[in-house]
Design a protein around this motif. Structure first.
Motif, PDB file in Angstrom:
ATOM      1  N   ASP A  41       0.819  -1.212   0.000  1.00 53.24           N
ATOM      2  CA  ASP A  41       0.000   0.000   0.000  1.00 53.24           C
ATOM      3  C   ASP A  41       0.852   1.261   0.000  1.00 53.24           C
ATOM      4  OD1 ASP A  41      -2.227  -1.486  -0.035  1.00 53.24           O
ATOM      5  OD2 ASP A  41      -2.803  -1.156   2.052  1.00 53.24           O
ATOM      6  N   SER A  62     -19.052  -5.244  -1.862  1.00 55.32           N
ATOM      7  CA  SER A  62     -17.662  -5.570  -2.128  1.00 55.32           C
ATOM      8  C   SER A  62     -17.538  -6.153  -3.538  1.00 55.32           C
ATOM      9  CB  SER A  62     -17.191  -6.575  -1.086  1.00 55.32           C
ATOM     10  OG  SER A  62     -15.824  -6.762  -1.222  1.00 55.32           O
ATOM     11  N   LYS A  89     -15.881  -0.063  -6.896  1.00 55.75           N
ATOM     12  CA  LYS A  89     -15.669   1.266  -6.320  1.00 55.75           C
ATOM     13  C   LYS A  89     -14.190   1.657  -6.370  1.00 55.75           C
ATOM     14  CE  LYS A  89     -17.341  -0.017  -2.305  1.00 55.75           C
ATOM     15  NZ  LYS A  89     -17.579  -1.443  -2.578  1.00 55.75           N
ATOM     16  N   SER A  90     -13.334   0.766  -5.884  1.00 59.14           N
ATOM     17  CA  SER A  90     -11.907   1.092  -5.879  1.00 59.14           C
ATOM     18  C   SER A  90     -11.375   1.245  -7.294  1.00 59.14           C
ATOM     19  CB  SER A  90     -11.121   0.009  -5.149  1.00 59.14           C
ATOM     20  OG  SER A  90     -11.541  -0.071  -3.812  1.00 59.14           O
ATOM     21  N   GLY A 115     -11.971   4.685  -8.568  1.00 59.46           N
ATOM     22  CA  GLY A 115     -10.967   5.610  -8.040  1.00 59.46           C
ATOM     23  C   GLY A 115      -9.623   5.440  -8.734  1.00 59.46           C
ATOM     24  N   ALA A 116      -9.192   4.191  -8.883  1.00 59.16           N
ATOM     25  CA  ALA A 116      -7.895   3.928  -9.504  1.00 59.16           C
ATOM     26  C   ALA A 116      -7.870   4.422 -10.950  1.00 59.16           C
ATOM     27  CB  ALA A 116      -7.581   2.433  -9.443  1.00 59.16           C
ATOM     28  N   PHE A 171      -6.135   6.156   1.156  1.00 57.71           N
ATOM     29  CA  PHE A 171      -6.445   4.736   1.078  1.00 57.71           C
ATOM     30  C   PHE A 171      -7.091   4.241   2.361  1.00 57.71           C
ATOM     31  CE2 PHE A 171      -3.283   5.172  -2.229  1.00 57.71           C
ATOM     32  CZ  PHE A 171      -3.785   4.364  -3.220  1.00 57.71           C
ATOM     33  N   GLN A 172      -7.485   2.982   2.286  1.00 55.99           N
ATOM     34  CA  GLN A 172      -8.245   2.376   3.361  1.00 55.99           C
ATOM     35  C   GLN A 172      -7.445   2.172   4.641  1.00 55.99           C
ATOM     36  OE1 GLN A 172     -10.436  -0.963   1.988  1.00 55.99           O
ATOM     37  NE2 GLN A 172     -10.618  -1.911   3.980  1.00 55.99           N
ATOM     38  N   SER A 207      -0.327   2.326   4.721  1.00 55.91           N
ATOM     39  CA  SER A 207      -0.200   3.363   3.697  1.00 55.91           C
ATOM     40  C   SER A 207       1.080   4.182   3.811  1.00 55.91           C
ATOM     41  CB  SER A 207      -1.386   4.337   3.768  1.00 55.91           C
ATOM     42  OG  SER A 207      -2.566   3.690   3.381  1.00 55.91           O
ATOM     43  N   ASP A 256     -10.874   6.285  -0.442  1.00 54.83           N
ATOM     44  CA  ASP A 256     -11.388   4.928  -0.636  1.00 54.83           C
ATOM     45  C   ASP A 256     -11.534   4.249   0.722  1.00 54.83           C
ATOM     46  OD1 ASP A 256     -12.105   2.449  -1.459  1.00 54.83           O
ATOM     47  OD2 ASP A 256     -10.439   2.175  -2.866  1.00 54.83           O
ATOM     48  N   GLU A 257     -12.729   4.222   1.223  1.00 50.03           N
ATOM     49  CA  GLU A 257     -13.016   3.645   2.536  1.00 50.03           C
ATOM     50  C   GLU A 257     -12.022   4.115   3.588  1.00 50.03           C
ATOM     51  OE1 GLU A 257     -14.331  -0.309   2.560  1.00 50.03           O
ATOM     52  OE2 GLU A 257     -14.484  -0.474   0.399  1.00 50.03           O
ATOM     53  N   ILE A 262     -15.667   6.978  -1.113  1.00 54.19           N
ATOM     54  CA  ILE A 262     -16.076   5.590  -1.302  1.00 54.19           C
ATOM     55  C   ILE A 262     -16.267   4.959   0.068  1.00 54.19           C
ATOM     56  CG2 ILE A 262     -15.316   3.350  -2.161  1.00 54.19           C
ATOM     57  CD1 ILE A 262     -13.650   4.948  -4.253  1.00 54.19           C
TER      58      ILE A 262
END
Ligand code: ATP
Ligand code: SF4
Ligand code: MG
Lengths: 328, 330
Positions: free
Chosen positions: A219, B44, B48-49, B52-53, B97-98, B103, B180-181, B212
């Motif tokens: 990530d 899921s 959605k992701s 975004g990507a 990011f989630q 991250s 994203d979440e 998201i």
């Protein structure tokens, strides 16, 4: 930090004591030291006298203690075969081995990391596939075969490089004879260094590649890209640095193996290092030399391990336990 | 009407595989206005992701934009050369990011990561960048920011790390933030704070947000409009209040069954009987037809497109075809 170092030092001492025990056992159980020292016509009484004089009749622990006490001061006795102090012999041979190992290690690290990063970033390209295939050969061919092949191609057929020995050497300091400062010394080093380093190079390369691919999927790399950092910053600043954490450990540990495995390379190239000395001492059951070599290799491993741990600690802030607990 | 900040038009994202091409996003179209918060919900795997990507240009191969267009303030960005797109990332579109635990690069201090990001996009000195970094951290609610900035990520708790991530995403003052979440991985107790920080900062900077989430409660409180995604297709878009209180698409209606009132916020999407089809088994016609309580013959034949409704709502369902007025493609 201090506690960490102390703990690692204590572990090192235990390892060294264990190896010392093995080395010491060599004296007791491999051959009869008296037989190697005296002539045929020595009487039994005389032999018993020598035994006593050498302390060979003392209790086991006393003998072991004396062995260690002497070893710590660098006294491993006299070589049965060469009738010289063992420490002197080893010291005179050590520079050759260390220079060979160091150059091999640097080659292995530089090319291993370079190729590893390249094949990870250019996955699927023809150059990457070629490197990967060739590296498979590097892993699977035995060292002596690689050495012989290199000699055949570069020394016999092309006649570019010498096939044996260390070339011309000069003294730096009192006892260190180096081949690095002369032309023939450097030329002589090339083939043995490649032979010795090739296996480690492929190991490092495969490790770097696997590790890098792993890191590139994380990530924080995605996040680094999402922040618009340049490819260069992402690949080398972020991905490579994280890749190197485990690679440093393995490479450091490989240095120990390089020195240990130099036995084969030194034999193939008649390289006058401690490895060759050890092989000859085995052939002649020259126990003091064997024991000293064992202790030396163990010491090298232990010291390298320590350095690697410290490096690891320096690179990875998560290991610095001073304020490890997350604060809010 | 003014040009929207972001405009996604008929976006199709595909994954070529050995057993045929998987279509993960199918003709997705939506706009985000200046300063607007668009929520995006869906089960899921709904895509959605990926949405975004695709917008930020970080689809992972073999995933690729097969067709469609993405416009950022009137400039087309889906076909930009790589280097140009890189300059947009972080600078004009930021992403959160989630999982804040993964991250951040563990080997660099927060200061190093912030300063690097700021200096990638802005021509400022190291010192100036550091000053900005401290101010940012302070703004996202890190106590004693000037001191904490030199800590490593592992010195921070999950919630604090997500604040750092938000600071990083906003470091170069992007116009659009894709989150994203952003709270899914966090402790329930800090989720609301994080959403608040994100919302506030974006509002004061006039940045738009694509939020998201699985959490309808968050959407209800935070978003202006909401887009509902199902099996890679948009089911419905509209103002949050309308969609929640009066869902038009049968799928959305099923989802909202779990949220009788706007005050009941923490509810998650309920399970509608059946499951969303996998990408290799999307039925012909409407993707929702195996689960739809109102299905009729046409739903098995033709795939519905977004149909404009009153008050800027759009729904992709044949039930609303009476007043035929298709939007988006042509
Ligand atoms: N490399 C890939 N190959 C094939 N299909 C993929 C690949 N990556 C993603 N997909 C598919 O794309 C679809 C959308 O994925 P996406 O991650 O956008 O879902 P999501 O809505 O974000 O779900 P979640 O709520 O779990 O995050 C999924 O069905 C997934 O299986
Ligand atoms: S198009 Fe048909 S199947 Fe699809 S949601 Fe509408 S009614 Fe249900
Ligand atoms: Mg997702």
């Amino acid at each position: 930090m201090t506690a960490f170092i102390l703990r690692r030092l204590a572990q090192s001492v235990i390892v060294m004591l264990t190896v010392a025990l093995v080395a010491f056992a060599l004296f007791r159980f491999v051959g009869d030291p008296i037989a190697s020292m005296v002539g045929q016509e020595t009487t039994l009484a005389e032999r018993a006298e020598i035994r006593a004089a050498l302390g060979l009749d003392d209790p086991f622990l006393v003998q072991f203690w004396n062995f260690i006490a002497r070893a710590v001061t660098g006294d491993f006795g006299i070589s049965y075969r060469l009738q010289q102090p063992v420490m002197e012999l080893i010291l005179s041979r050590l520079p050759a081995t260390l220079e060979l190992a160091l150059v091999s290690g640097i080659l292995a690290f530089v090319f291993g990391v370079g190729f590893g990063v390249y094949t990870a970033l250019r996955r699927g390209g023809w150059a990457s596939s070629t490197i990967m295939t060739v590296s498979l050969i590097g892993v699977s061919l035995p060292t002596f075969l690689i050495g012989v092949l290199l000699i055949w191609v570069f020394a016999v057929e092309l006649q570019w490089l010498p096939s044996f020995g260390r070339g011309e050497t000069v003294y730096v300091g009192d006892w260190w004879r180096t081949g690095l400062l002369t032309e023939s010394g450097r030329a002589s080093l090339i083939l043995p260094a490649i032979t010795l380093g090739l296996y480690q190079m492929t190991l490092i390369m495969r490790l770097v590649r696997a590790e890098m691919l792993e890191v590139l999927r994380t990530d924080y790399i995605k996040f680094a890209r999402a922040r618009g950092l340049s490819n260069r910053a992402v690949n080398f600043g972020h991905a490579l640095k994280n890749t190197l954490v485990p690679v440093i450990t393995i490479t450091g540990l490989q240095m120990g193996s390089i020195i240990a495995f130099s036995i084969i390379t030194e034999t193939v190239f008649q390289w006058p290092g401690v490895g060759a000395l050890f092989i000859n001492s085995v052939r002649f059951v020259d126990v003091p030399v064997m024991a000293a070599y064992l202790m030396l290799i163990a010491l090298v491993f232990v010291v390298i391990n320590l350095i690697v741990d410290l490096l690891y600690y320096a690179v990875d802030p998560r290991l610095r336990v001073d304020r490890a607990n997350a604060r809010h | 009407m003014a040009t929207p900040l972001l405009s996604v038009r008929d976006l199709i994202v595909e994954f070529p595989t050995r057993r045929g091409t998987l279509r993960a996003l199918d003709r997705v179209s939506f706009d985000i206005a200046e300063g607007e918060v668009l929520g995006m919900v869906g089960e899921s795997g709904a895509g959605k992701s990926l949405t975004g990507a695709a917008i930020i240009g970080l689809l992972e191969p073999p995933g690729r934009i097969a067709s469609g267009e993405i416009w950022l303030r009137g400039e087309r960005i889906d076909n930009l050369p790589r280097e140009k797109m890189r300059r947009i990332r972080g600078r004009r579109i930021g992403m959160v990011f989630q999982d804040p635990l993964t991250s951040l690069n563990p080997l660099y201090t927060v200061a190093e990561q912030l300063i690097e990001t700021i200096r990638t996009h802005m021509d400022v000195s190291e010192k100036e960048a550091r000053k900005r970094a401290v101010a940012l951290l302070d703004r996202v609610g890190i106590p004693a920011a000037a001191r904490r900035i030199d800590d490593y990520p592992h010195h921070f708790s999950g919630g604090m790390r997500q604040r750092v991530v938000i600071a990083l995403a906003l470091a170069a003052e992007p116009e659009l933030v894709i989150a994203d979440e952003p709270t899914t991985a966090l402790d329930v107790s800090v989720q609301a704070q994080i959403i608040d920080v994100l919302k506030e900062i974006c509002a004061e900077r006039g940045a738009s947000v694509l939020l998201i989430t699985h959490d309808m409660g968050v959407i209800a409180e935070t978003a202006d409009r909401v887009a509902v995604l199902y099996a890679g297709r948009l089911a419905e878009i509209g103002p949050v209040r309308d969609v929640i209180q009066n869902a038009e698409h049968p799928y959305t209606a099923g989802l909202m069954g779990s949220i009788p009132t706007l005050t009941q916020t923490a509810e998650r999407l309920t399970q509608i009987p059946g499951a969303m089809p996998r990408l290799n088994a999307i039925p012909q016609g409407c993707a929702f037809n195996p689960r739809c309580p109102k299905v009729f013959d046409r739903c098995y034949r033709d795939q519905p497109n977004l149909i404009a409704r009153a008050d800027g709502r759009q729904v992709s369902c044949w039930l609303y075809d009476a007043q035929v007025k298709e939007v988006s493609h042509g």
